[in-house]
Design a protein around this motif. Structure first.
Motif, PDB file in Angstrom:
ATOM      1  N   LYS A   1       5.273  13.523   2.355  1.00 49.81           N
ATOM      2  CA  LYS A   1       4.011  13.409   1.621  1.00 49.81           C
ATOM      3  C   LYS A   1       3.787  14.631   0.734  1.00 49.81           C
ATOM      4  O   LYS A   1       3.163  14.552  -0.314  1.00 49.81           O
ATOM      5  CB  LYS A   1       2.838  13.243   2.586  1.00 49.81           C
TER       6      LYS A   1
ATOM      7  N   GLY B   1      -3.799   9.785  -7.422  1.00 50.89           N
ATOM      8  CA  GLY B   1      -5.189   9.735  -7.861  1.00 50.89           C
ATOM      9  C   GLY B   1      -5.370   9.580  -9.360  1.00 50.89           C
ATOM     10  O   GLY B   1      -6.492   9.504  -9.846  1.00 50.89           O
TER      11      GLY B   1
ATOM     12  N   CYS C   1       1.778   3.170  -3.257  1.00 55.99           N
ATOM     13  CA  CYS C   1       0.853   4.137  -3.853  1.00 55.99           C
ATOM     14  C   CYS C   1       1.216   5.529  -3.344  1.00 55.99           C
ATOM     15  O   CYS C   1       1.268   5.777  -2.147  1.00 55.99           O
ATOM     16  CB  CYS C   1      -0.584   3.801  -3.480  1.00 55.99           C
ATOM     17  N   ASP C   2       1.463   6.443  -4.274  1.00 56.94           N
ATOM     18  CA  ASP C   2       1.826   7.814  -3.894  1.00 56.94           C
ATOM     19  C   ASP C   2       0.604   8.699  -3.690  1.00 56.94           C
ATOM     20  O   ASP C   2       0.730   9.867  -3.367  1.00 56.94           O
ATOM     21  CB  ASP C   2       2.770   8.436  -4.921  1.00 56.94           C
ATOM     22  N   ASN C   3      -0.584   8.139  -3.909  1.00 58.68           N
ATOM     23  CA  ASN C   3      -1.854   8.863  -3.772  1.00 58.68           C
ATOM     24  C   ASN C   3      -2.007  10.001  -4.771  1.00 58.68           C
ATOM     25  O   ASN C   3      -2.652  11.003  -4.478  1.00 58.68           O
ATOM     26  CB  ASN C   3      -2.051   9.375  -2.333  1.00 58.68           C
TER      27      ASN C   3
ATOM     28  N   TYR D   1     -11.814   3.885   0.297  1.00 59.87           N
ATOM     29  CA  TYR D   1     -10.875   2.984  -0.374  1.00 59.87           C
ATOM     30  C   TYR D   1     -11.185   1.510  -0.093  1.00 59.87           C
ATOM     31  O   TYR D   1     -11.192   0.689  -0.999  1.00 59.87           O
ATOM     32  CB  TYR D   1      -9.448   3.328   0.055  1.00 59.87           C
TER      33      TYR D   1
ATOM     34  N   TYR E   1     -13.841   9.742  -5.527  1.00 60.79           N
ATOM     35  CA  TYR E   1     -12.651  10.542  -5.258  1.00 60.79           C
ATOM     36  C   TYR E   1     -13.022  11.769  -4.429  1.00 60.79           C
ATOM     37  O   TYR E   1     -13.883  12.551  -4.802  1.00 60.79           O
ATOM     38  CB  TYR E   1     -12.012  10.974  -6.582  1.00 60.79           C
TER      39      TYR E   1
ATOM     40  N   SER F   1      -0.229  16.293  -7.928  1.00 62.23           N
ATOM     41  CA  SER F   1      -1.537  16.188  -7.296  1.00 62.23           C
ATOM     42  C   SER F   1      -2.635  16.550  -8.296  1.00 62.23           C
ATOM     43  O   SER F   1      -2.426  17.356  -9.204  1.00 62.23           O
ATOM     44  CB  SER F   1      -1.592  17.144  -6.101  1.00 62.23           C
TER      45      SER F   1
ATOM     46  N   CYS G   1      -7.963  14.526  -1.805  1.00 55.94           N
ATOM     47  CA  CYS G   1      -7.218  13.978  -2.950  1.00 55.94           C
ATOM     48  C   CYS G   1      -6.939  12.482  -2.781  1.00 55.94           C
ATOM     49  O   CYS G   1      -5.813  12.010  -2.943  1.00 55.94           O
ATOM     50  CB  CYS G   1      -5.920  14.743  -3.182  1.00 55.94           C
ATOM     51  N   GLN G   2      -7.995  11.752  -2.451  1.00 57.91           N
ATOM     52  CA  GLN G   2      -7.893  10.295  -2.357  1.00 57.91           C
ATOM     53  C   GLN G   2      -9.295   9.703  -2.368  1.00 57.91           C
ATOM     54  O   GLN G   2     -10.283  10.426  -2.275  1.00 57.91           O
ATOM     55  CB  GLN G   2      -7.137   9.870  -1.103  1.00 57.91           C
ATOM     56  N   CYS G   3      -9.371   8.405  -2.464  1.00 57.78           N
ATOM     57  CA  CYS G   3     -10.659   7.733  -2.472  1.00 57.78           C
ATOM     58  C   CYS G   3     -11.368   7.974  -1.147  1.00 57.78           C
ATOM     59  O   CYS G   3     -10.766   7.878  -0.078  1.00 57.78           O
ATOM     60  CB  CYS G   3     -10.457   6.233  -2.700  1.00 57.78           C
TER      61      CYS G   3
ATOM     62  N   GLU H   1       0.828  -1.215   0.000  1.00 56.19           N
ATOM     63  CA  GLU H   1       0.000   0.000   0.000  1.00 56.19           C
ATOM     64  C   GLU H   1       0.862   1.265   0.000  1.00 56.19           C
ATOM     65  O   GLU H   1       0.481   2.271  -0.581  1.00 56.19           O
ATOM     66  CB  GLU H   1      -0.960   0.006   1.183  1.00 56.19           C
TER      67      GLU H   1
END
Length: 151
Positions: A117, A33, A29-31, A68, A58, A126, A63-65, A26
């Motif tokens: 991050k 999106g 994943c750099d997120n 998830y 989203y 992003s 800026c992510q699910c 996990e």
């Protein structure tokens, strides 16, 4: 003066993806999106085009699910990547899973490499302020939203 040992190297350089712990997997994943963007496939060539339209799951602020863990129950076609399933044609060129699968290095702005991050946003990777939620775009209008800034 000795060189680097295997224990000095980060896990993604010493551990096969199939052998990674769930936490290691996990963390790749750099997120960004970008996998959440709607894509269009050319029927003749099979080539993918990214749009600036993002999945309804989203979260535009975070800026992510937004969910998830349950995303695949809510969104038909949402994929779960695994060491046995890395759809390299479908993932953006900067995706860590794709890069490692192809034997390449992670991007310098990847949080695992930079240690921050915030490096994702600082590198302009992003989606913040760059996308529209799918609820605002009709399916037959997706072609009008093709973008070139994701490959």
């Amino acid at each position: 003066m000795g060189g680097m040992t295997m224990t000095d190297l980060p896990f993604w350089k010493t551990t096969a993806m199939k052998d990674m712990t769930p936490e290691q997997w996990e963390s790749l994943c750099d997120n960004c999106g970008r996998c959440c963007l709607h894509k269009l496939e050319d029927e003749d060539s099979g080539e993918l085009a990214y749009t600036n339209v993002v999945c309804r799951m989203y979260d535009m602020k975070a800026c992510q699910c937004s969910d998830y863990k349950n995303r695949r129950k809510v969104v038909e076609g949402c994929l779960k990547l695994s060491a046995d399933f890395i759809p390299v044609d479908w993932l953006p060129e900067t995706c860590a899973y794709k890069l490692l699968d192809e034997g390449k290095e992670l991007m310098e702005w990847h949080p695992l490499v930079s240690g921050k991050k915030s490096s994702l946003a600082a590198a302009g990777m992003s989606l913040k302020g760059k996308v529209l939620p799918e609820d605002f775009v009709e399916d037959d209008e997706l072609e009008d939203h093709i973008i070139a800034w994701v490959k």
